[in-house]
Design an enzyme around this catalytic site. Structure first.
Site, PDB file in Angstrom:
ATOM      1  N   GLN A  48       0.788  -1.224   0.000  1.00 50.26           N
ATOM      2  CA  GLN A  48       0.000   0.000   0.000  1.00 50.26           C
ATOM      3  C   GLN A  48       0.827   1.284   0.000  1.00 50.26           C
ATOM      4  O   GLN A  48       0.330   2.335  -0.377  1.00 50.26           O
ATOM      5  CB  GLN A  48      -0.954  -0.004   1.195  1.00 50.26           C
ATOM      6  N   HIS A  68      -2.285  -5.101 -12.531  1.00 50.45           N
ATOM      7  CA  HIS A  68      -1.839  -4.889 -13.912  1.00 50.45           C
ATOM      8  C   HIS A  68      -2.805  -5.524 -14.908  1.00 50.45           C
ATOM      9  O   HIS A  68      -3.070  -4.964 -15.969  1.00 50.45           O
ATOM     10  CB  HIS A  68      -0.435  -5.479 -14.118  1.00 50.45           C
ATOM     11  N   ASP A  81       2.087   0.410  -8.122  1.00 50.19           N
ATOM     12  CA  ASP A  81       3.423   0.471  -8.737  1.00 50.19           C
ATOM     13  C   ASP A  81       4.280   1.558  -8.094  1.00 50.19           C
ATOM     14  O   ASP A  81       5.474   1.379  -7.877  1.00 50.19           O
ATOM     15  CB  ASP A  81       3.321   0.763 -10.237  1.00 50.19           C
ATOM     16  N   ARG A 106       4.051   0.114  12.893  1.00 53.70           N
ATOM     17  CA  ARG A 106       3.724  -1.192  12.316  1.00 53.70           C
ATOM     18  C   ARG A 106       3.841  -1.103  10.789  1.00 53.70           C
ATOM     19  O   ARG A 106       3.154  -0.297  10.162  1.00 53.70           O
ATOM     20  CB  ARG A 106       2.292  -1.602  12.707  1.00 53.70           C
ATOM     21  N   HIS A 151       1.211  -9.517   4.698  1.00 51.83           N
ATOM     22  CA  HIS A 151       0.095  -8.574   4.634  1.00 51.83           C
ATOM     23  C   HIS A 151      -0.410  -8.574   3.187  1.00 51.83           C
ATOM     24  O   HIS A 151      -0.137  -7.656   2.418  1.00 51.83           O
ATOM     25  CB  HIS A 151       0.556  -7.178   5.072  1.00 51.83           C
ATOM     26  N   ASN A 195      -1.633 -10.769   8.711  1.00 51.44           N
ATOM     27  CA  ASN A 195      -2.622  -9.725   8.886  1.00 51.44           C
ATOM     28  C   ASN A 195      -3.970 -10.191   8.354  1.00 51.44           C
ATOM     29  O   ASN A 195      -4.080 -10.607   7.201  1.00 51.44           O
ATOM     30  CB  ASN A 195      -2.223  -8.464   8.118  1.00 51.44           C
ATOM     31  N   GLU A 196      -4.986 -10.138   9.173  1.00 49.45           N
ATOM     32  CA  GLU A 196      -6.371 -10.383   8.764  1.00 49.45           C
ATOM     33  C   GLU A 196      -6.581 -11.639   7.932  1.00 49.45           C
ATOM     34  O   GLU A 196      -7.096 -11.570   6.810  1.00 49.45           O
ATOM     35  CB  GLU A 196      -6.921  -9.170   7.992  1.00 49.45           C
ATOM     36  N   ASN A 336      -7.643  -5.843  14.639  1.00 49.70           N
ATOM     37  CA  ASN A 336      -8.001  -4.816  13.659  1.00 49.70           C
ATOM     38  C   ASN A 336      -9.500  -4.602  13.768  1.00 49.70           C
ATOM     39  O   ASN A 336     -10.280  -5.512  13.499  1.00 49.70           O
ATOM     40  CB  ASN A 336      -7.685  -5.270  12.230  1.00 49.70           C
ATOM     41  N   TYR A 338     -12.759  -1.889  12.853  1.00 48.85           N
ATOM     42  CA  TYR A 338     -13.224  -0.696  12.155  1.00 48.85           C
ATOM     43  C   TYR A 338     -14.671  -0.323  12.453  1.00 48.85           C
ATOM     44  O   TYR A 338     -15.021   0.844  12.474  1.00 48.85           O
ATOM     45  CB  TYR A 338     -13.046  -0.850  10.636  1.00 48.85           C
ATOM     46  N   GLU A 396      -4.940  -2.227  14.093  1.00 49.03           N
ATOM     47  CA  GLU A 396      -5.517  -1.318  13.095  1.00 49.03           C
ATOM     48  C   GLU A 396      -6.833  -0.776  13.613  1.00 49.03           C
ATOM     49  O   GLU A 396      -7.607  -1.502  14.245  1.00 49.03           O
ATOM     50  CB  GLU A 396      -5.815  -2.020  11.750  1.00 49.03           C
TER      51      GLU A 396
END
Ligand SMILES: *[C@@H]1O[C@H](CO)[C@@H](O)[C@H](O)[C@H]1NC(C)=O
Ligand SMILES: *[C@@H]1O[C@H](CO)[C@@H](O)[C@H](O)[C@H]1NC(C)=O
Ligand SMILES: *[C@@H]1O[C@H](CO)[C@@H](O)[C@H](O)[C@H]1NC(C)=O
Ligand SMILES: *[C@@H]1O[C@H](CO)[C@@H](O)[C@H](O)[C@H]1NC(C)=O
Ligand SMILES: *[C@@H]1O[C@H](CO)[C@@H](O)[C@H](O)[C@H]1NC(C)=O
Length: 492
Positions: A48, A68, A81, A106, A151, A195-196, A336, A338, A396
């Site tokens: 990311q 892509h 990219d 992190r 991740h 992660n997750e 995590n 939200y 998170e």
């Protein structure tokens, strides 16, 4: 990353479309100070923010290949990219971390940057150098690295051999992690294996939203989670046996869950069911006294499978040895969180058969733009009761917007109320020792591309140097970190 719910029934509420911050507040309870050993941090992940997708010998990951080849599946047709070009601009990120005075940072390691083909037979030294530089600079500035090993961005070569549907992934992952412990473990003392996993497996191997785009709900996603748990457990044991004595670090996992806001508060059965199928799915094998999957999942998926004419359950089982390897295989639980979703008992069978949705069989509504701090308190208390209060860290938690404004008062409301919820939970005896805000900077938000923003800092994407600049929320978080007092009392 938890951007989709389980079961897309119903629509967003009007208030969320209008962006009102309904319920985005909790009162303070107990001490107005965070404990002295409570750590504040921020999070990012390699794909990311790093960019440099093919720089200096990096290999191809499933996210490189996906973005892509299928740009139409990304909201703005973009890819990672370049992202925030943190591969070349870590010093800019470091400035922000120093500005905030975070206790920990992190970040995740790009597997294919270090091992372009995924397996450890060929190591790309430029990738090793990059992470050495990141780690050394964090430590030189008194910032503790919290490193995520996986991740989302699995090397493409490993995906070609089945990815997380093949048990080969266990050895590939253990070898990769072993190399990381060897190279960085003298300085990195806090590791997150995955992660997750719930989201990676559900969206990637169940409902074909993210790569590898397997549309195999109730089957492929279950195999994926099974292999993740074995890879996690085996990695933890390797660390304990070969590295712990010398390095003395901790290994945990970052689990994601929504909380569930039951429309009928006396219907605890439906609520428990939703929690067990979400975070219990991953947490029960690792953190419960007995190990293995939650009994409600074992029983109901076996029953459904028999009814479908199968000879055995679609939910795989661990033999005694694996059950014991996985049981107790974490020094901390990363959470995590939200949002909280409304929930009610299903009036009939939900979804198609077979599927995770059908096995779970509850009705819920997904709302991405909701602020529900009480849900965070709720999850922490549920984990405390269910697993005998393990050491927990919020890995998170953050607020999504699609306009990226600098005067981000809605993000401040979110951050303030969730930090207060964490402090309340700590005061009520939950063993939470840290909070990690997602995210340090606006970045490539998976299938939403750059349209969804989570950063405390914005990035000028039209500038050749991708300048980072603070939003109002960065000032707010900085004040919380420096004062360590109840966020409700802080005004910017
Ligand atoms: C933090 O400090 C509190 C109070 O002294 C203690 O109970 C807790 O175990 C400590 N937590 C960690 C992770 O060190
Ligand atoms: C997945 O398969 C189901 C059932 O065959 C189908 O209805 C659905 O459209 C598929 N989804 C995707 C994303 O391919
Ligand atoms: C709420 O749940 C309880 C317990 O399951 C049940 O007895 C009751 O009928 C439910 N109420 C409504 C309005 O559905
Ligand atoms: C559940 O929703 C109600 C009504 O919207 C709200 O008052 C309450 O705070 C919510 N509870 C949790 C735990 O999210
Ligand atoms: C972003 O960068 C461009 C090009 O350098 C500049 O013209 C513009 O003013 C910058 N925008 C912001 C908000 O700083």
């Amino acid at each position: 990353m938890k951007f989709l719910g389980l079961f897309l029934i119903g629509i967003l509420s009007l208030s969320s479309i209008l962006g009102e911050q309904e319920g985005c507040y909790v009162g303070a309870k107990g001490s107005l100070h965070f404990p002295t050993n409570f750590s504040f941090g921020v999070a990012t992940s390699a794909y990311q923010i790093e960019g440099g997708w093919n720089a200096d010998g990096k290999g191809v990951s499933i996210w490189d290949e996906f973005t892509h080849n299928k740009p139409h599946q990304i909201t703005d047709g973009s890819n990672g990219d370049l992202a925030d070009d943190s591969y070349h601009r870590f010093d800019d990120d470091l400035k922000l971390l120093k500005d905030l005075k975070v206790g920990h940072y992190r970040f995740s390691i790009s597997w294919s940057r270090i091992f372009p083909n995924g397996d450890v037979s060929f190591k790309n030294q430029a990738g090793v150098d990059y992470y050495n530089d990141v780690i050394d600079k964090l430590l030189a500035n008194g910032i503790t690295p919290l490193v995520t090993i996986h991740h989302s961005n699995t090397p493409l070569e490993i995906q070609k051999r089945g990815g997380f549907t093949s048990s080969m992934i266990i050895d590939y992952f253990v070898d990769f992690a072993t190399e990381l412990f060897e190279m960085f473990g003298d300085r990195v003392k806090n590791w997150i294996t995955f992660n997750e996993p719930w989201t990676i497996c559900n969206l990637g191997y169940g409902i074909a939203v993210i790569p590898p785009l397997f549309n195999d709900s109730g089957l492929g996603d279950y195999v994926c989670i099974h292999n993740v748990l074995m890879a996690h457990g085996a990695t933890y044991r390797v660390y304990k046996e070969k590295f712990f004595q010398k390095q003395g670090g901790k290994v945990g996992i970052a689990l994601d869950t929504n909380y569930f806001n039951s429309t009928n508060s006396s219907d605890t059965v439906t609520f428990e069911r939703a929690m067990q199928f979400n975070i219990g799915y991953l947490a029960h094998p690792i953190f419960s006294k007995d190990g293995g999957y939650p009994p409600v999942m074992v029983n109901d998926i076996a029953r459904n499978s028999l009814e479908e004419g199968r000879f055995r359950s679609r939910l795989p089982t661990f033999d005694r040895e694996w059950r014991d390897i996985i049981k107790g295989s974490a020094d901390f639980l990363g959470l995590n969180y939200y949002r909280s979703n409304p929930l009610r008992k299903a009036s009939g069978p939900v979804g198609t058969s077979p599927s995770f949705e059908r096995d779970l069989n509850v009705e819920s509504v997904l709302d991405l733009y909701t602020c529900n701090p009480e849900g965070l308190e709720g999850v922490l208390h549920w984990l405390r009761k269910e697993y005998n209060n393990p050491p927990m860290i919020i890995t998170e938690n953050g607020w999504r917007d699609d306009y990226g404004k600098i005067e981000d008062d809605d993000r401040i409301d979110f951050l303030k109320s969730h930090l207060q919820a964490v402090l309340n939970a700590v005061n009520d005896g939950c063993n939470v020792y840290g909070y990690t805000h997602w995210s340090l900077i606006d970045n490539f938000e998976w299938v939403f591309g750059f349209t969804n923003k989570f950063g405390l800092y914005a990035v000028n994407r039209t500038s050749p140097t991708l300048e980072r600049y603070p939003k109002k929320s960065a000032h707010f978080y900085k004040m919380v970190i420096s004062s360590r007092v109840s966020p409700n009392g802080i005004i910017v």
